[in-house]
Design a protein around this motif. Structure first.
Motif, PDB file in Angstrom:
ATOM      1  N   ARG A 152      63.444  32.649  40.329  1.00 33.10           N
ATOM      2  CA  ARG A 152      63.554  32.530  41.785  1.00 33.10           C
ATOM      3  C   ARG A 152      62.214  32.128  42.405  1.00 33.10           C
ATOM      4  N   ALA A 153      61.285  31.655  41.590  1.00 32.86           N
ATOM      5  CA  ALA A 153      59.900  31.464  42.029  1.00 32.86           C
ATOM      6  C   ALA A 153      59.707  30.209  42.864  1.00 32.86           C
ATOM      7  N   ASP A 154      60.169  30.261  44.124  1.00 31.76           N
ATOM      8  CA  ASP A 154      59.825  29.196  45.068  1.00 31.76           C
ATOM      9  C   ASP A 154      58.557  29.611  45.815  1.00 31.76           C
ATOM     10  N   ARG A 155      58.164  28.851  46.840  1.00 34.51           N
ATOM     11  CA  ARG A 155      56.923  29.131  47.557  1.00 34.51           C
ATOM     12  C   ARG A 155      56.945  30.510  48.227  1.00 34.51           C
ATOM     13  N   VAL A 156      58.078  30.854  48.841  1.00 29.31           N
ATOM     14  CA  VAL A 156      58.188  32.136  49.535  1.00 29.31           C
ATOM     15  C   VAL A 156      58.072  33.283  48.546  1.00 29.31           C
ATOM     16  N   TRP A 157      58.778  33.167  47.414  1.00 31.39           N
ATOM     17  CA  TRP A 157      58.721  34.216  46.386  1.00 31.39           C
ATOM     18  C   TRP A 157      57.292  34.391  45.878  1.00 31.39           C
ATOM     19  N   LEU A 158      56.608  33.265  45.649  1.00 31.46           N
ATOM     20  CA  LEU A 158      55.247  33.325  45.120  1.00 31.46           C
ATOM     21  C   LEU A 158      54.298  33.991  46.117  1.00 31.46           C
ATOM     22  N   GLN A 159      54.396  33.630  47.392  1.00 32.76           N
ATOM     23  CA  GLN A 159      53.536  34.235  48.405  1.00 32.76           C
ATOM     24  C   GLN A 159      53.799  35.737  48.515  1.00 32.76           C
ATOM     25  N   THR A 160      55.055  36.129  48.424  1.00 34.39           N
ATOM     26  CA  THR A 160      55.405  37.553  48.485  1.00 34.39           C
ATOM     27  C   THR A 160      54.782  38.306  47.327  1.00 34.39           C
ATOM     28  N   TRP A 161      54.881  37.741  46.119  1.00 33.88           N
ATOM     29  CA  TRP A 161      54.300  38.399  44.945  1.00 33.88           C
ATOM     30  C   TRP A 161      52.787  38.509  45.101  1.00 33.88           C
ATOM     31  N   MET A 162      52.164  37.474  45.623  1.00 33.31           N
ATOM     32  CA  MET A 162      50.711  37.473  45.780  1.00 33.31           C
ATOM     33  C   MET A 162      50.265  38.538  46.788  1.00 33.31           C
ATOM     34  N   HIS A 163      51.000  38.707  47.883  1.00 33.68           N
ATOM     35  CA  HIS A 163      50.651  39.736  48.865  1.00 33.68           C
ATOM     36  C   HIS A 163      50.762  41.124  48.244  1.00 33.68           C
ATOM     37  N   ARG A 164      51.793  41.323  47.436  1.00 33.12           N
ATOM     38  CA  ARG A 164      52.003  42.639  46.819  1.00 33.12           C
ATOM     39  C   ARG A 164      50.986  42.932  45.723  1.00 33.12           C
ATOM     40  N   ASN A 165      50.382  41.892  45.177  1.00 35.86           N
ATOM     41  CA  ASN A 165      49.460  42.070  44.052  1.00 35.86           C
ATOM     42  C   ASN A 165      48.086  41.472  44.360  1.00 35.86           C
ATOM     43  N   ALA A 166      47.666  41.630  45.618  1.00 32.76           N
ATOM     44  CA  ALA A 166      46.384  41.054  46.043  1.00 32.76           C
ATOM     45  C   ALA A 166      45.223  41.603  45.227  1.00 32.76           C
ATOM     46  N   GLY A 167      45.303  42.878  44.857  1.00 31.72           N
ATOM     47  CA  GLY A 167      44.229  43.471  44.069  1.00 31.72           C
ATOM     48  C   GLY A 167      44.087  42.824  42.706  1.00 31.72           C
ATOM     49  N   LEU A 168      45.207  42.552  42.036  1.00 28.57           N
ATOM     50  CA  LEU A 168      45.177  41.903  40.725  1.00 28.57           C
ATOM     51  C   LEU A 168      44.606  40.493  40.826  1.00 28.57           C
ATOM     52  N   ILE A 169      44.979  39.777  41.880  1.00 28.53           N
ATOM     53  CA  ILE A 169      44.493  38.411  42.062  1.00 28.53           C
ATOM     54  C   ILE A 169      42.991  38.403  42.308  1.00 28.53           C
ATOM     55  N   ALA A 170      42.536  39.359  43.115  1.00 33.78           N
ATOM     56  CA  ALA A 170      41.097  39.449  43.367  1.00 33.78           C
ATOM     57  C   ALA A 170      40.342  39.802  42.089  1.00 33.78           C
ATOM     58  N   GLU A 171      40.952  40.652  41.257  1.00 37.49           N
ATOM     59  CA  GLU A 171      40.305  41.051  40.003  1.00 37.49           C
ATOM     60  C   GLU A 171      40.254  39.889  39.018  1.00 37.49           C
ATOM     61  N   GLN A 172      41.315  39.061  38.979  1.00 43.70           N
ATOM     62  CA  GLN A 172      41.307  37.892  38.093  1.00 43.70           C
ATOM     63  C   GLN A 172      40.261  36.878  38.543  1.00 43.70           C
ATOM     64  N   ARG A 173      40.104  36.697  39.856  1.00 44.81           N
ATOM     65  CA  ARG A 173      39.047  35.903  40.489  1.00 44.81           C
ATOM     66  C   ARG A 173      39.264  34.393  40.470  1.00 44.81           C
ATOM     67  N   ILE A 174      40.142  33.885  39.639  1.00 42.80           N
ATOM     68  CA  ILE A 174      40.288  32.432  39.552  1.00 42.80           C
ATOM     69  C   ILE A 174      40.903  31.867  40.820  1.00 42.80           C
ATOM     70  N   TYR A 175      41.987  32.488  41.307  1.00 43.44           N
ATOM     71  CA  TYR A 175      42.661  31.979  42.508  1.00 43.44           C
ATOM     72  C   TYR A 175      41.729  31.998  43.722  1.00 43.44           C
ATOM     73  N   PRO A 176      41.031  33.114  44.009  1.00 42.14           N
ATOM     74  CA  PRO A 176      40.106  33.097  45.157  1.00 42.14           C
ATOM     75  C   PRO A 176      39.008  32.052  45.007  1.00 42.14           C
ATOM     76  N   PHE A 177      38.514  31.867  43.800  1.00 45.64           N
ATOM     77  CA  PHE A 177      37.475  30.870  43.560  1.00 45.64           C
ATOM     78  C   PHE A 177      37.982  29.471  43.885  1.00 45.64           C
ATOM     79  N   LEU A 178      39.179  29.141  43.451  1.00 48.22           N
ATOM     80  CA  LEU A 178      39.740  27.811  43.705  1.00 48.22           C
ATOM     81  C   LEU A 178      40.059  27.620  45.189  1.00 48.22           C
ATOM     82  N   GLN A 179      40.510  28.671  45.864  1.00 48.17           N
ATOM     83  CA  GLN A 179      40.766  28.573  47.299  1.00 48.17           C
ATOM     84  C   GLN A 179      39.470  28.323  48.068  1.00 48.17           C
TER      85      GLN A 179
END
Length: 433
Positions: free
Chosen positions: A301-328
């Motif tokens: 079900r991974a469309d844009r809305v689904w992906l953004q929802t998952w990212m909001h719920r897992n903001a801590g994991l994304i910040a810890e991985q660091r790649i996504y914030p770096f690219l943004q």
């Protein structure tokens, strides 16, 4: 692998062989290689003649590559030129085969009407024990034979023609004349149709070898640079006076070498923004994180809305991985200034922002190296480093495998040339050029 096969992400675009005379010619090549003949009534082949069905029948995926060097080939039809190479130990096997077809086009078309060509791409080493063995491969020679011996018969006829021309009494030799007529019936008029390949030696320039975990060898005018695991046998010991060695984990030195040698395209708004390259990598990084930490996520079900929802719920994991914030942050900097100040970027992240210089002859090889250094980007790995992609795929969860196949099928397979042109600036339709 079943899902990959059904989606033609492995063994796709191969040529079916089902005509009895072509199977018979293929069997003569197998026999010449000392291999059992196939009992299959149909199989598929790639550009080199490798068949996944015959590999399975022989229980030997290396049947055309027994020692990892001196690759064997079987050419049944000129149509093989447009096929991919699906199994090889060297990145330039496809390129060498293209050069062989380009240099001997008339001969290949003439011979394959009645015969098949087979042989080996010979180099100076029989086995690879260390890096020195790879460095010795500076050129290769195609040793070519033919299933029905059309090549041998054409050479014999040429000799008899020369003898007839130079001998005063040759026209009186009935046995020789009869033999010439017999040979001509099989070869045709060799004065009109060249039947002996004349371009058989090709340079073995920059390439990747599937030895010791993967070895990249870049040749410049006066120097050679080897990039691989520092534990590979011969590392920094083979020809240290003329070869530079870089450990595959030393991203800083790899960046310096590739950029200074003109092989790297540094991030500039002129290509980054229209390509969507940073956005692509950022999305790949997030999906890679999902595959690792949330394998049961509903990626179907991974469309844009689904992906953004998952990212909001897992903001801590994304910040810890660091790649996504770096690219943004890199996207914002490109938008504001038109470039990235690479000296301010962490050394282990610089290559993440670059692609191979599209006008450099080593563009495919450099993109292969960059793909191996950014394993989260499965699209880049599939395009440039299929061996690495298939190895990584084995470790994916079932849900992530389905997602990977879906993304590749709906993006890359729909229009390969367009996606390669947009993301990597590569033109043309050849795979693994």
């Amino acid at each position: 692998m079943k899902r990959l096969i059904e989606s033609e992400l492995i063994y796709g675009r191969l040529l079916p062989v089902r005509e009895p005379h072509l199977i018979a010619r293929y069997n003569k090549a197998l026999d010449a290689f000392g291999l059992p003949e196939t009992a299959l009534e149909e199989f598929r082949i790639d550009m080199t003649g490798f068949s996944p069905e015959i590999a399975q029948e022989l229980d030997d995926v290396q049947y055309l590559d027994p020692n990892g060097v001196n690759r064997r080939f079987v050419v049944l039809t000129p149509d093989q030129e447009n096929l991919p190479v699906v199994h090889t130990q060297f990145s330039n096997t496809a390129g060498l085969m293209h050069e062989f077809f380009d240099g001997n086009r008339r001969v290949i078309h003439a011979i394959t009407i009645k015969d098949a060509l087979f042989g080996e791409i010979e180099d100076p080493v029989a086995e690879v024990h260390d890096i020195e063995d790879l460095l010795r491969i500076e050129e290769v020679r195609f040793r070519v034979l033919s299933a029905e011996d059309i090549l041998g018969k054409a050479a014999q006829l040429r000799t008899l023609v020369d003898r007839l021309k130079t001998s005063k009494d040759g026209w009186r030799d009935d046995a020789m004349l009869n033999r010439m007529v017999e040979l001509a019936r099989q070869t045709g008029d060799i004065r009109q149709n060249a039947l002996v390949p004349d371009k058989l030696v090709f340079p073995h320039q920059s390439y990747w070898a599937n030895h010791f975990g993967g070895v990249f060898i870049f040749r410049d005018d006066r120097t050679t640079t080897v990039i691989c695991d520092s534990h590979a046998p011969g590392f920094r010991r083979s020809r240290p006076w003329e070869v530079s060695y870089i450990d595959a984990g030393d991203h800083a030195r790899i960046f310096d070498y590739l950029s200074k040698s003109g092989r790297l395209q540094l991030p500039r708004a002129s290509w980054v923004e229209p390509s969507g390259f940073f956005e692509h990598r950022a999305e790949m990084a997030v999906f890679d994180l999902i595959g690792k930490v949330d394998p049961e996520a509903g990626l179907d079900r991974a469309d844009r809305v689904w992906l953004q929802t998952w990212m909001h719920r897992n903001a801590g994991l994304i910040a810890e991985q660091r790649i996504y914030p770096f690219l943004q942050e890199s996207i914002r900097e490109i938008s504001a200034t038109g470039q990235i100040k690479m000296r301010e970027v962490r050394e282990d992240r610089r290559l993440m922002l670059c692609r191979a210089a599209p006008d450099h002859p080593d563009q495919w090889l450099v993109n292969r190296l960059l793909a191996r250094l950014a394993p989260f980007d499965f699209v880049s790995r599939f395009i440039f480093d299929k061996q690495g992609f298939y190895e990584a795929y084995e470790g994916y969860s079932e849900g992530y495998r389905a997602h990977v196949v879906k993304v590749l099928s709906e993006t890359y397979l729909k229009d390969k040339a367009a996606l390669r042109a947009r993301l990597y600036g590569l033109e043309g339709n050849r795979d693994d050029a």
